[in-house]
Design a protein around this motif. Structure first.
Motif, mmCIF file in Angstrom:
data_model
loop_
_atom_site.group_PDB
_atom_site.id
_atom_site.type_symbol
_atom_site.label_atom_id
_atom_site.label_comp_id
_atom_site.label_asym_id
_atom_site.label_seq_id
_atom_site.Cartn_x
_atom_site.Cartn_y
_atom_site.Cartn_z
ATOM 1 N N ILE A 64 13.162 88.674 -23.909
ATOM 2 C CA ILE A 64 12.702 88.315 -25.246
ATOM 3 C C ILE A 64 13.212 86.931 -25.625
ATOM 4 C CG2 ILE A 64 12.996 88.850 -27.711
ATOM 5 C CD1 ILE A 64 12.917 91.842 -26.877
ATOM 6 N N ASP A 65 14.476 86.683 -25.334
ATOM 7 C CA ASP A 65 15.097 85.408 -25.667
ATOM 8 C C ASP A 65 14.413 84.236 -24.971
ATOM 9 O OD1 ASP A 65 16.944 83.670 -26.807
ATOM 10 O OD2 ASP A 65 18.440 84.007 -25.237
ATOM 11 N N SER A 66 13.773 84.511 -23.839
ATOM 12 C CA SER A 66 13.238 83.433 -22.995
ATOM 13 C C SER A 66 11.768 83.122 -23.229
ATOM 14 C CB SER A 66 13.423 83.808 -21.524
ATOM 15 O OG SER A 66 12.527 84.858 -21.174
ATOM 16 N N HIS A 67 11.068 83.855 -24.070
ATOM 17 C CA HIS A 67 9.618 83.679 -24.081
ATOM 18 C C HIS A 67 9.161 82.340 -24.666
ATOM 19 C CE1 HIS A 67 9.621 85.362 -28.266
ATOM 20 N NE2 HIS A 67 8.468 84.744 -28.388
ATOM 21 N N ILE A 68 10.016 81.695 -25.418
ATOM 22 C CA ILE A 68 9.680 80.352 -25.900
ATOM 23 C C ILE A 68 9.936 79.309 -24.811
ATOM 24 C CG2 ILE A 68 10.365 78.525 -27.496
ATOM 25 C CD1 ILE A 68 10.771 80.672 -29.614
ATOM 26 N N VAL A 69 11.075 79.412 -24.134
ATOM 27 C CA VAL A 69 11.372 78.428 -23.091
ATOM 28 C C VAL A 69 10.387 78.540 -21.930
ATOM 29 C CG1 VAL A 69 13.798 78.216 -23.700
ATOM 30 C CG2 VAL A 69 13.122 79.912 -22.018
ATOM 31 N N ALA A 70 9.908 79.756 -21.656
ATOM 32 C CA ALA A 70 8.908 79.928 -20.602
ATOM 33 C C ALA A 70 7.606 79.214 -20.969
ATOM 34 C CB ALA A 70 8.651 81.407 -20.358
ATOM 35 N N LYS A 71 7.276 79.229 -22.227
ATOM 36 C CA LYS A 71 6.090 78.508 -22.691
ATOM 37 C C LYS A 71 6.274 77.006 -22.506
ATOM 38 C CE LYS A 71 3.502 77.751 -26.971
ATOM 39 N NZ LYS A 71 3.387 78.199 -28.377
ATOM 40 N N ARG A 72 7.438 76.513 -22.818
ATOM 41 C CA ARG A 72 7.727 75.086 -22.642
ATOM 42 C C ARG A 72 7.652 74.708 -21.160
ATOM 43 N NH1 ARG A 72 13.058 73.282 -25.161
ATOM 44 N NH2 ARG A 72 12.056 71.231 -24.852
ATOM 45 N N TYR A 73 8.128 75.605 -20.313
ATOM 46 C CA TYR A 73 8.057 75.365 -18.862
ATOM 47 C C TYR A 73 6.601 75.290 -18.392
ATOM 48 C CZ TYR A 73 8.110 76.252 -13.873
ATOM 49 O OH TYR A 73 7.873 76.173 -12.524
ATOM 50 N N LEU A 74 5.831 76.294 -18.733
ATOM 51 C CA LEU A 74 4.440 76.345 -18.282
ATOM 52 C C LEU A 74 3.622 75.178 -18.829
ATOM 53 C CD1 LEU A 74 3.686 80.165 -18.517
ATOM 54 C CD2 LEU A 74 3.581 78.761 -16.454
ATOM 55 N N SER A 75 3.934 74.752 -20.025
ATOM 56 C CA SER A 75 3.207 73.629 -20.621
ATOM 57 C C SER A 75 3.445 72.341 -19.850
ATOM 58 C CB SER A 75 3.629 73.446 -22.084
ATOM 59 O OG SER A 75 3.280 74.582 -22.850
ATOM 60 N N ALA A 76 4.625 72.219 -19.272
ATOM 61 C CA ALA A 76 4.937 71.049 -18.453
ATOM 62 C C ALA A 76 4.425 71.196 -17.019
ATOM 63 C CB ALA A 76 6.449 70.822 -18.442
ATOM 64 N N LYS A 77 4.455 72.408 -16.507
ATOM 65 C CA LYS A 77 4.108 72.675 -15.108
ATOM 66 C C LYS A 77 2.606 72.679 -14.852
ATOM 67 C CE LYS A 77 5.194 74.182 -10.888
ATOM 68 N NZ LYS A 77 6.017 73.410 -9.936
ATOM 69 N N ASP A 78 1.858 73.213 -15.822
ATOM 70 C CA ASP A 78 0.439 73.492 -15.589
ATOM 71 C C ASP A 78 -0.417 72.880 -16.699
ATOM 72 O OD1 ASP A 78 -2.044 74.523 -15.077
ATOM 73 O OD2 ASP A 78 -1.421 76.618 -15.000
ATOM 74 N N PRO A 79 -1.047 71.737 -16.460
ATOM 75 C CA PRO A 79 -1.901 71.104 -17.482
ATOM 76 C C PRO A 79 -3.026 72.017 -17.968
ATOM 77 C CG PRO A 79 -1.456 69.581 -15.683
ATOM 78 C CD PRO A 79 -0.951 70.929 -15.243
ATOM 79 N N GLU A 80 -3.532 72.855 -17.071
ATOM 80 C CA GLU A 80 -4.605 73.771 -17.460
ATOM 81 C C GLU A 80 -4.095 74.807 -18.455
ATOM 82 O OE1 GLU A 80 -7.842 76.854 -15.419
ATOM 83 O OE2 GLU A 80 -6.613 75.539 -14.159
ATOM 84 N N TYR A 81 -2.878 75.304 -18.226
ATOM 85 C CA TYR A 81 -2.262 76.239 -19.169
ATOM 86 C C TYR A 81 -2.135 75.578 -20.534
ATOM 87 C CZ TYR A 81 1.517 78.784 -21.517
ATOM 88 O OH TYR A 81 2.286 79.457 -22.451
ATOM 89 N N LEU A 82 -1.627 74.370 -20.567
ATOM 90 C CA LEU A 82 -1.437 73.658 -21.830
ATOM 91 C C LEU A 82 -2.757 73.453 -22.554
ATOM 92 C CD1 LEU A 82 0.401 72.114 -23.780
ATOM 93 C CD2 LEU A 82 0.131 70.095 -22.322
ATOM 94 N N ALA A 83 -3.778 73.099 -21.814
ATOM 95 C CA ALA A 83 -5.086 72.835 -22.415
ATOM 96 C C ALA A 83 -5.704 74.093 -23.023
ATOM 97 C CB ALA A 83 -6.030 72.246 -21.371
ATOM 98 N N LYS A 84 -5.386 75.251 -22.440
ATOM 99 C CA LYS A 84 -5.993 76.504 -22.903
ATOM 100 C C LYS A 84 -5.227 77.169 -24.040
ATOM 101 C CE LYS A 84 -8.398 77.745 -18.617
ATOM 102 N NZ LYS A 84 -8.512 78.752 -17.525
ATOM 103 N N LEU A 85 -4.081 76.633 -24.418
ATOM 104 C CA LEU A 85 -3.326 77.224 -25.517
ATOM 105 C C LEU A 85 -4.159 77.219 -26.798
ATOM 106 C CD1 LEU A 85 0.253 75.693 -25.099
ATOM 107 C CD2 LEU A 85 -0.486 78.012 -24.521
ATOM 108 N N SER A 86 -4.022 78.271 -27.572
ATOM 109 C CA SER A 86 -4.713 78.332 -28.851
ATOM 110 C C SER A 86 -4.141 77.278 -29.796
ATOM 111 C CB SER A 86 -4.556 79.724 -29.469
ATOM 112 O OG SER A 86 -3.195 79.944 -29.806
#
Length: 214
Positions: free
Chosen positions: A126-148
């Motif tokens: 639970i504590d990590s779900h924000i940092v995981a989002k920050r990671y994926l946003s940097a790692k995967d441009p497609e993930y970042l683009a698809k965020l609501s």
């Protein structure tokens, strides 16, 4: 299973009472819009848990996605502060400057549940779900683009995508893969009209977690 919820859960209560009280917080959010999207906070939680269960996640992980936003909902008299109104209001303003500690619902929720006796794994996820989002946003441009829209706004409030150094450090985490997967379920759990089991389907699972059976 029907148990009585208490208004101020403590670790001295029975596991059944603690689960009932925490679940009541989620049930109370059955009409609360999730980040301005077309689902409620409760629907978001239940969709996430259903995705995790379908993918064969263990119980500690299923509970983590089910309860990942509890920091928005737990009462201000408990070891966290209800921040949702401040966060959602900030989404609709421009040039917002927000204190990350004030809106860190992930940490607040994890600490809240840890004090009630939920497992270390559940609380850490639970504590990590924000940092995981920050990671994926940097790692995967497609993930970042698809965020609501709401998710992109909250990303800014929480510091934006990771730096390369932060990414490398996060990848060393023993639970790295699970934490990333939880974030992917979280982003997918935003679909209006999806049929899911009710909270009752997770009651016994949560009680087992508190009794450290998982």
């Amino acid at each position: 299973m029907t148990v009585t919820a208490m208004t101020k859960p403590t670790a001295t209560m029975t596991p059944e009472q603690r689960v009932a009280t925490v679940f009541q917080l989620l049930q109370n959010a059955s009409k609360t819009s999730f980040m301005g999207e077309e689902i409620t906070q409760l629907e978001h939680a239940l969709q996430g848990a259903q995705l995790a269960k379908k993918d064969g996640a263990d119980e500690a992980t299923i509970l983590a996605i089910l309860l990942h936003d509890i920091g928005h909902l737990c009462p201000s008299t408990e070891p966290c502060t209800n921040t949702s109104s401040k966060v959602w209001a900030a989404f609709h303003k421009t040039n917002v400057t927000a204190d990350i500690n004030e809106i860190n619902h992930a940490r607040l929720g994890a600490e809240y549940l840890h004090k009630l006796g939920f497992s270390e794994k559940t609380c850490e996820l639970i504590d990590s779900h924000i940092v995981a989002k920050r990671y994926l946003s940097a790692k995967d441009p497609e993930y970042l683009a698809k965020l609501s829209v709401g998710s992109k706004q909250s990303l800014k409030l929480h510091g934006g995508p990771f730096t390369p150094a932060e990414m490398r450090e996060f990848e060393k985490d023993p639970l790295f893969k699970v934490k990333v997967q939880i974030r992917k379920w979280e982003e997918a759990a935003r679909v209006p009209g999806v049929k899911t089991p009710t909270l009752d389907a997770y009651c016994e699972m949560a009680i087992r977690n508190l009794k450290q059976v998982v």
